[in-house]
Write a protein that holds these residues in place. Structure first.
Motif, mmCIF file in Angstrom:
data_model
loop_
_atom_site.group_PDB
_atom_site.id
_atom_site.type_symbol
_atom_site.label_atom_id
_atom_site.label_comp_id
_atom_site.label_asym_id
_atom_site.label_seq_id
_atom_site.Cartn_x
_atom_site.Cartn_y
_atom_site.Cartn_z
ATOM 1 N N LEU A 100 37.166 67.123 36.446
ATOM 2 C CA LEU A 100 37.604 66.895 37.822
ATOM 3 C C LEU A 100 38.983 66.252 37.764
ATOM 4 O O LEU A 100 39.150 65.168 37.180
ATOM 5 C CB LEU A 100 36.628 65.984 38.561
ATOM 6 N N LEU A 101 39.956 66.947 38.325
ATOM 7 C CA LEU A 101 41.314 66.423 38.392
ATOM 8 C C LEU A 101 41.576 65.928 39.806
ATOM 9 O O LEU A 101 41.266 66.613 40.777
ATOM 10 C CB LEU A 101 42.331 67.503 38.033
ATOM 11 N N VAL A 102 42.129 64.740 39.917
ATOM 12 C CA VAL A 102 42.537 64.181 41.193
ATOM 13 C C VAL A 102 44.037 63.958 41.100
ATOM 14 O O VAL A 102 44.505 63.207 40.244
ATOM 15 C CB VAL A 102 41.792 62.864 41.501
ATOM 16 N N ASP A 103 44.757 64.658 41.951
ATOM 17 C CA ASP A 103 46.229 64.640 41.909
ATOM 18 C C ASP A 103 46.744 64.957 40.501
ATOM 19 O O ASP A 103 47.676 64.342 39.999
ATOM 20 C CB ASP A 103 46.769 63.295 42.396
ATOM 21 N N GLY A 104 46.070 65.917 39.845
ATOM 22 C CA GLY A 104 46.505 66.391 38.541
ATOM 23 C C GLY A 104 46.066 65.560 37.351
ATOM 24 O O GLY A 104 46.358 65.914 36.212
ATOM 25 N N ARG A 105 45.362 64.455 37.594
ATOM 26 C CA ARG A 105 44.929 63.580 36.497
ATOM 27 C C ARG A 105 43.414 63.617 36.364
ATOM 28 O O ARG A 105 42.695 63.716 37.357
ATOM 29 C CB ARG A 105 45.382 62.143 36.760
ATOM 30 N N LEU A 106 42.937 63.483 35.132
ATOM 31 C CA LEU A 106 41.507 63.508 34.874
ATOM 32 C C LEU A 106 40.832 62.305 35.534
ATOM 33 O O LEU A 106 41.157 61.159 35.235
ATOM 34 C CB LEU A 106 41.229 63.496 33.369
ATOM 35 N N ALA A 107 39.885 62.591 36.423
ATOM 36 C CA ALA A 107 39.114 61.542 37.087
ATOM 37 C C ALA A 107 37.728 61.410 36.478
ATOM 38 O O ALA A 107 37.106 60.353 36.531
ATOM 39 C CB ALA A 107 38.990 61.834 38.578
ATOM 40 N N GLY A 108 37.221 62.509 35.898
ATOM 41 C CA GLY A 108 35.902 62.502 35.284
ATOM 42 C C GLY A 108 35.568 63.869 34.760
ATOM 43 O O GLY A 108 36.314 64.831 34.969
ATOM 44 N N TRP A 109 34.447 63.951 34.074
ATOM 45 C CA TRP A 109 33.995 65.248 33.584
ATOM 46 C C TRP A 109 32.502 65.222 33.362
ATOM 47 O O TRP A 109 31.883 64.160 33.306
ATOM 48 C CB TRP A 109 34.770 65.693 32.362
ATOM 49 N N ILE A 110 31.934 66.423 33.257
ATOM 50 C CA ILE A 110 30.500 66.596 33.141
ATOM 51 C C ILE A 110 30.221 67.779 32.232
ATOM 52 O O ILE A 110 31.033 68.705 32.150
ATOM 53 C CB ILE A 110 29.876 66.807 34.544
ATOM 54 N N GLY A 111 29.088 67.734 31.551
ATOM 55 C CA GLY A 111 28.730 68.828 30.670
ATOM 56 C C GLY A 111 27.274 69.228 30.815
ATOM 57 O O GLY A 111 26.458 68.481 31.359
ATOM 58 N N ALA A 112 26.968 70.409 30.325
ATOM 59 C CA ALA A 112 25.597 70.912 30.288
ATOM 60 C C ALA A 112 25.436 71.792 29.063
ATOM 61 O O ALA A 112 26.373 72.468 28.642
ATOM 62 C CB ALA A 112 25.273 71.709 31.548
ATOM 63 N N ARG A 113 24.228 71.772 28.518
ATOM 64 C CA ARG A 113 23.910 72.576 27.340
ATOM 65 C C ARG A 113 22.474 73.068 27.450
ATOM 66 O O ARG A 113 21.636 72.399 28.056
ATOM 67 C CB ARG A 113 24.106 71.772 26.072
ATOM 68 N N PRO A 114 22.184 74.229 26.869
ATOM 69 C CA PRO A 114 20.821 74.734 26.933
ATOM 70 C C PRO A 114 19.843 73.779 26.244
ATOM 71 O O PRO A 114 20.114 73.285 25.152
ATOM 72 C CB PRO A 114 20.877 76.057 26.169
ATOM 73 N N MET A 115 18.751 73.513 26.920
ATOM 74 C CA MET A 115 17.645 72.785 26.309
ATOM 75 C C MET A 115 16.469 73.751 26.152
ATOM 76 O O MET A 115 15.804 73.778 25.135
ATOM 77 C CB MET A 115 17.243 71.579 27.135
ATOM 78 N N TYR A 116 16.257 74.522 27.199
ATOM 79 C CA TYR A 116 15.293 75.621 27.216
ATOM 80 C C TYR A 116 16.050 76.827 27.758
ATOM 81 O O TYR A 116 17.198 76.700 28.178
ATOM 82 C CB TYR A 116 14.099 75.290 28.122
ATOM 83 N N GLU A 117 15.430 77.957 27.800
ATOM 84 C CA GLU A 117 16.138 79.155 28.244
ATOM 85 C C GLU A 117 16.705 79.005 29.653
ATOM 86 O O GLU A 117 17.862 79.333 29.906
ATOM 87 C CB GLU A 117 15.214 80.374 28.191
ATOM 88 N N LEU A 118 15.923 78.482 30.575
ATOM 89 C CA LEU A 118 16.350 78.403 31.974
ATOM 90 C C LEU A 118 16.554 76.980 32.479
ATOM 91 O O LEU A 118 16.948 76.785 33.630
ATOM 92 C CB LEU A 118 15.342 79.132 32.869
ATOM 93 N N THR A 119 16.262 76.012 31.660
ATOM 94 C CA THR A 119 16.487 74.612 32.015
ATOM 95 C C THR A 119 17.438 74.020 30.992
ATOM 96 O O THR A 119 17.153 74.035 29.797
ATOM 97 C CB THR A 119 15.170 73.819 32.051
ATOM 98 N N TRP A 120 18.538 73.505 31.479
ATOM 99 C CA TRP A 120 19.565 72.947 30.609
ATOM 100 C C TRP A 120 19.593 71.434 30.737
ATOM 101 O O TRP A 120 19.087 70.873 31.701
ATOM 102 C CB TRP A 120 20.928 73.523 30.984
ATOM 103 N N GLU A 121 20.252 70.790 29.770
ATOM 104 C CA GLU A 121 20.440 69.344 29.799
ATOM 105 C C GLU A 121 21.795 69.010 30.392
ATOM 106 O O GLU A 121 22.816 69.559 29.973
ATOM 107 C CB GLU A 121 20.358 68.767 28.383
ATOM 108 N N LEU A 122 21.812 68.127 31.356
ATOM 109 C CA LEU A 122 23.054 67.585 31.895
ATOM 110 C C LEU A 122 23.482 66.469 30.939
ATOM 111 O O LEU A 122 22.773 65.479 30.770
ATOM 112 C CB LEU A 122 22.812 67.035 33.298
ATOM 113 N N HIS A 123 24.633 66.666 30.302
ATOM 114 C CA HIS A 123 25.121 65.678 29.324
ATOM 115 C C HIS A 123 26.551 65.999 28.952
ATOM 116 O O HIS A 123 26.822 67.127 28.558
ATOM 117 C CB HIS A 123 24.268 65.706 28.065
#
Length: 183
Positions: A58-81
């Motif tokens: 997430l960029l706010v006025d061009g600068r990094l304000a935060g970020w988020i990730g996700a990766r597969p944990m199961y086929e249709l349910t992923w982990e937010l991390h």
């Protein structure tokens, strides 16, 4: 009003470096210091942007304000991390915006749910004050309360529910609280 933009984190090496720096700063002093060095944070960022994982900045006025990730944990349910927002910008709705954007992108890929773990290494929840065992586990989980601004309350407000906890995951009295949401 600030200009807000969501971008794929892995597209820009400078942005990835900013993300690693933010990761180290954000988690410093929160329990075991998960990414105590910039190198460990760079490795985490590299893992988060590797396919098939998703990482959104997430960029706010061009600068990094935060970020988020996700990766597969199961086929249709992923982990937010992970999820992180610059400390100076917390409480401004950017965390919710990142969660919503990640959920939107994941749903477009066919993901139907997210699971996440949110550690309590600092005594911030009622679960850290009791010894969890078979006799009290469900009762204590149902009565879970926030004592010191723990992230599980933020996730509840985003629609996640507590589905379990791993007692002493990070040492005695330091549980990992597991949460889930159907997208």
């Amino acid at each position: 009003m600030p200009a807000i933009e969501f971008v794929e984190l892995g597209q820009d090496p400078a942005l990835m470096e900013d993300a690693a720096s933010l990761l180290t700063r954000t988690f410093k002093g929160l329990g075991k210091d998960a990414w105590p060095t910039i190198e460990s944070a760079r490795q985490e960022v590299a893992e988060c942007v590797a396919a098939p994982n998703v990482a959104v900045a997430l960029l706010v006025d061009g600068r990094l304000a935060g970020w988020i990730g996700a990766r597969p944990m199961y086929e249709l349910t992923w982990e937010l991390h992970p999820l992180l927002v610059d400390a100076a910008l917390q409480g401004s709705g950017y965390g919710r915006a990142l969660v919503a954007e990640l959920e939107r992108r994941a749903a477009a890929r066919g993901v139907i749910g997210f699971v996440l773990g949110t550690d309590d290494e600092t005594g911030a929840t009622s679960l850290s004050a009791v010894r969890l065992d078979a006799s009290n586990y469900l009762k204590e989980l149902a009565a879970l309360t926030d004592r010191k601004n723990h992230p599980f309350e933020f996730y509840r407000k985003c629609g996640y529910i507590v589905v379990g906890a791993i007692p002493d995951a990070n040492g005695p009295g330091k549980p990992d609280i597991w949460m889930w949401k159907r997208l």
